[in-house]
Design an enzyme around this catalytic site. Sequence first.
Site, PDB file in Angstrom:
ATOM      1  N   ASP A   1     -20.526  -2.060   1.033  1.00 11.77           N
ATOM      2  CA  ASP A   1     -19.478  -2.518   0.103  1.00 11.77           C
ATOM      3  C   ASP A   1     -20.016  -3.483  -0.959  1.00 11.77           C
ATOM      4  O   ASP A   1     -19.353  -3.704  -1.977  1.00 11.77           O
ATOM      5  CB  ASP A   1     -18.348  -3.217   0.881  1.00 11.77           C
ATOM      6  CG  ASP A   1     -17.757  -2.329   1.972  1.00 11.77           C
ATOM      7  OD1 ASP A   1     -17.898  -1.096   1.864  1.00 11.77           O
ATOM      8  OD2 ASP A   1     -17.163  -2.863   2.927  1.00 11.77           O
TER       9      ASP A   1
ATOM     10  N   GLY B   1     -20.546  -1.670  11.142  1.00  9.19           N
ATOM     11  CA  GLY B   1     -20.752  -0.300  10.674  1.00  9.19           C
ATOM     12  C   GLY B   1     -22.209  -0.050  10.315  1.00  9.19           C
ATOM     13  O   GLY B   1     -22.927  -0.974   9.934  1.00  9.19           O
TER      14      GLY B   1
ATOM     15  N   GLU C   1     -10.578   2.745  -1.884  1.00 11.03           N
ATOM     16  CA  GLU C   1      -9.629   2.794  -0.762  1.00 11.03           C
ATOM     17  C   GLU C   1      -8.768   1.538  -0.669  1.00 11.03           C
ATOM     18  O   GLU C   1      -7.678   1.577  -0.101  1.00 11.03           O
ATOM     19  CB  GLU C   1     -10.389   2.987   0.551  1.00 11.03           C
ATOM     20  CG  GLU C   1     -11.335   1.827   0.878  1.00 11.03           C
ATOM     21  CD  GLU C   1     -12.087   1.992   2.191  1.00 11.03           C
ATOM     22  OE1 GLU C   1     -11.916   3.021   2.860  1.00 11.03           O
ATOM     23  OE2 GLU C   1     -12.857   1.077   2.540  1.00 11.03           O
TER      24      GLU C   1
ATOM     25  N   MET D   1     -15.005   4.430  -0.435  1.00  6.50           N
ATOM     26  CA  MET D   1     -14.927   3.242   0.431  1.00  6.50           C
ATOM     27  C   MET D   1     -15.109   1.956  -0.357  1.00  6.50           C
ATOM     28  O   MET D   1     -15.207   1.971  -1.579  1.00  6.50           O
ATOM     29  CB  MET D   1     -15.981   3.347   1.531  1.00  6.50           C
ATOM     30  CG  MET D   1     -15.631   4.310   2.641  1.00  6.50           C
ATOM     31  SD  MET D   1     -16.905   4.247   3.919  1.00  6.50           S
ATOM     32  CE  MET D   1     -16.105   5.165   5.228  1.00  6.50           C
ATOM     33  N   GLY D   2     -15.217   0.860   0.393  1.00 11.41           N
ATOM     34  CA  GLY D   2     -15.464  -0.438  -0.247  1.00 11.41           C
ATOM     35  C   GLY D   2     -14.561  -1.542   0.254  1.00 11.41           C
ATOM     36  O   GLY D   2     -14.667  -2.677  -0.186  1.00 11.41           O
ATOM     37  N   ARG D   3     -13.627  -1.196   1.148  1.00 12.18           N
ATOM     38  CA  ARG D   3     -12.605  -2.141   1.619  1.00 12.18           C
ATOM     39  C   ARG D   3     -11.950  -2.853   0.433  1.00 12.18           C
ATOM     40  O   ARG D   3     -11.484  -2.181  -0.461  1.00 12.18           O
ATOM     41  CB  ARG D   3     -13.195  -3.108   2.649  1.00 12.18           C
ATOM     42  CG  ARG D   3     -13.513  -2.408   3.969  1.00 12.18           C
ATOM     43  CD  ARG D   3     -13.746  -3.349   5.107  1.00 12.18           C
ATOM     44  NE  ARG D   3     -12.582  -4.131   5.468  1.00 12.18           N
ATOM     45  CZ  ARG D   3     -11.537  -3.644   6.141  1.00 12.18           C
ATOM     46  NH1 ARG D   3     -11.494  -2.392   6.518  1.00 12.18           N
ATOM     47  NH2 ARG D   3     -10.532  -4.427   6.435  1.00 12.18           N
TER      48      ARG D   3
ATOM     49  N   LYS E   1     -17.082  -2.885  17.681  1.00 12.41           N
ATOM     50  CA  LYS E   1     -16.124  -3.284  18.730  1.00 12.41           C
ATOM     51  C   LYS E   1     -16.905  -4.074  19.799  1.00 12.41           C
ATOM     52  O   LYS E   1     -18.072  -4.306  19.657  1.00 12.41           O
ATOM     53  CB  LYS E   1     -15.526  -2.030  19.373  1.00 12.41           C
ATOM     54  CG  LYS E   1     -14.805  -1.113  18.411  1.00 12.41           C
ATOM     55  CD  LYS E   1     -13.919  -0.158  19.161  1.00 12.41           C
ATOM     56  CE  LYS E   1     -14.713   0.914  19.875  1.00 12.41           C
ATOM     57  NZ  LYS E   1     -15.086   2.034  19.013  1.00 12.41           N
TER      58      LYS E   1
HETATM   59  O1  F6P Z   1     -17.514  -2.001   5.453  1.00 12.11           O
HETATM   60  C1  F6P Z   1     -18.122  -0.745   5.364  1.00 12.11           C
HETATM   61  C2  F6P Z   1     -17.106   0.358   5.488  1.00 12.11           C
HETATM   62  O2  F6P Z   1     -17.784   1.584   5.321  1.00 12.11           O
HETATM   63  C3  F6P Z   1     -15.922   0.253   4.542  1.00 12.11           C
HETATM   64  O3  F6P Z   1     -16.242   0.622   3.230  1.00 12.11           O
HETATM   65  C4  F6P Z   1     -14.922   1.140   5.241  1.00 12.11           C
HETATM   66  O4  F6P Z   1     -13.601   0.792   4.924  1.00 12.11           O
HETATM   67  C5  F6P Z   1     -15.201   0.863   6.688  1.00 12.11           C
HETATM   68  O5  F6P Z   1     -16.530   0.374   6.772  1.00 12.11           O
HETATM   69  C6  F6P Z   1     -15.044   2.055   7.585  1.00 12.11           C
HETATM   70  O6  F6P Z   1     -15.260   1.645   8.897  1.00 12.11           O
HETATM   71  P1  F6P Z   1     -15.320   2.646  10.139  1.00 12.11           P
HETATM   72  O7  F6P Z   1     -16.687   3.264  10.137  1.00 12.11           O
HETATM   73  O8  F6P Z   1     -15.077   1.753  11.304  1.00 12.11           O
HETATM   74  O9  F6P Z   1     -14.250   3.668   9.933  1.00 12.11           O
END
Ligand code: F6P
Length: 361
Positions: free
Chosen positions: A138, A10, A233, A180-182, A73
Amino acid sequence: MRIGILNSGGDCPGLNAVIHGVVGAASKLGWEVVGFRDGFEGLLPPGDYMHLDPTKTIGILKLGGTILGTTNKGHFVAKVGDGSVACVPPDVIEKAKRTLRQLDVHALIVVGGDGSLTTGLQLFREGIPVIGVPKTIDNDLEATAMTFGFMSAVASVVDALDRLHTTAESHKRVMVLEVMGRHAGWIALWGGVGGGADIILLPEIPFSMERVAEVIRERDAQGHHSTLIVVAEGVSLPDDGLVKKKKVGKSGEDRLGGVGERIAERVQILTGKETRECTLGHLQRGGSPTSLDRILGLRFGVKAVQLAQEGKFGQMVSYQNYRMGEVPIEEAVSKLRLVESDNDVVIAARSVGISFGDEAE
Ligand code: F6P
């Protein structure tokens, strides 16, 4: 001497600052730099790259995103989902080696989060001289005290909360902001504290909806008729676990998202108060980096060039105690840094009356 740089996974505010740092420091040494486009994909023959010199990086320090493009990807995905590791196939590694050989690249700087650095580690073990630079909004890599992009994401959360405050107060509503933050709660914690949230829900601190509702009722009784809730999240709903979107693309990673809406519904049912939800999403990843992230990114880039000069391959730049250092990439990708319940910021938040939806108030 010629070195390569790529960023993968990302995007993240501050990536261009790293590129600026690498190109500036390399050109001082008389080195050439090639930037591979779209992450590791740029390594596939014949190579998709651009020559980078200081004339190409003028003015990029303040730009969000990355001038190199990126992807999470493709052919080089080495880590999927909840930490399970899938190796990059040998023929793909061979292709990358061929491109680097043909371009006469002596060192490859890989800017990425734990997934991309896992790929970087595999490339290093297969003989490619890799230097890692940590990247994630994150802020969840154990091996570095801070990653660039984090403070920019926090700034977006704070700005959003400032705006939600006024509308929440006008309508005497509960507002739920999903960030966000996983699986780590750093963005929610720092953003929530900085933006004056009343309740912060983190993946690391189990909470109950009953306690959340009780806090809102208590606030009402004290004359505070609006409440701001920040929810990460990655929180698990007490009776339902993680809230995920559908799997996407070849990265195979579960996309998190949607928990804020579920929490808002429950709050409204339990308290009878009008409740609205807002998901901040990719607004946290876009836009200009904060000054701290620009400086941090630039310093990461400069340090990466220094490590290449010293031949310290297989190492990742790490920021500890206000200084730039290095750690083996292997250590860096093996452990996530999560919020501990006795973290200073958690304690400070509790001291000023912020609730984490648990009983330990
Ligand atoms: O790891 C960074 C992050 O922004 C997370 O906080 C979030 O869950 C994820 O990437 C989102 O990814 P994408 O841009 O693939 O939707």
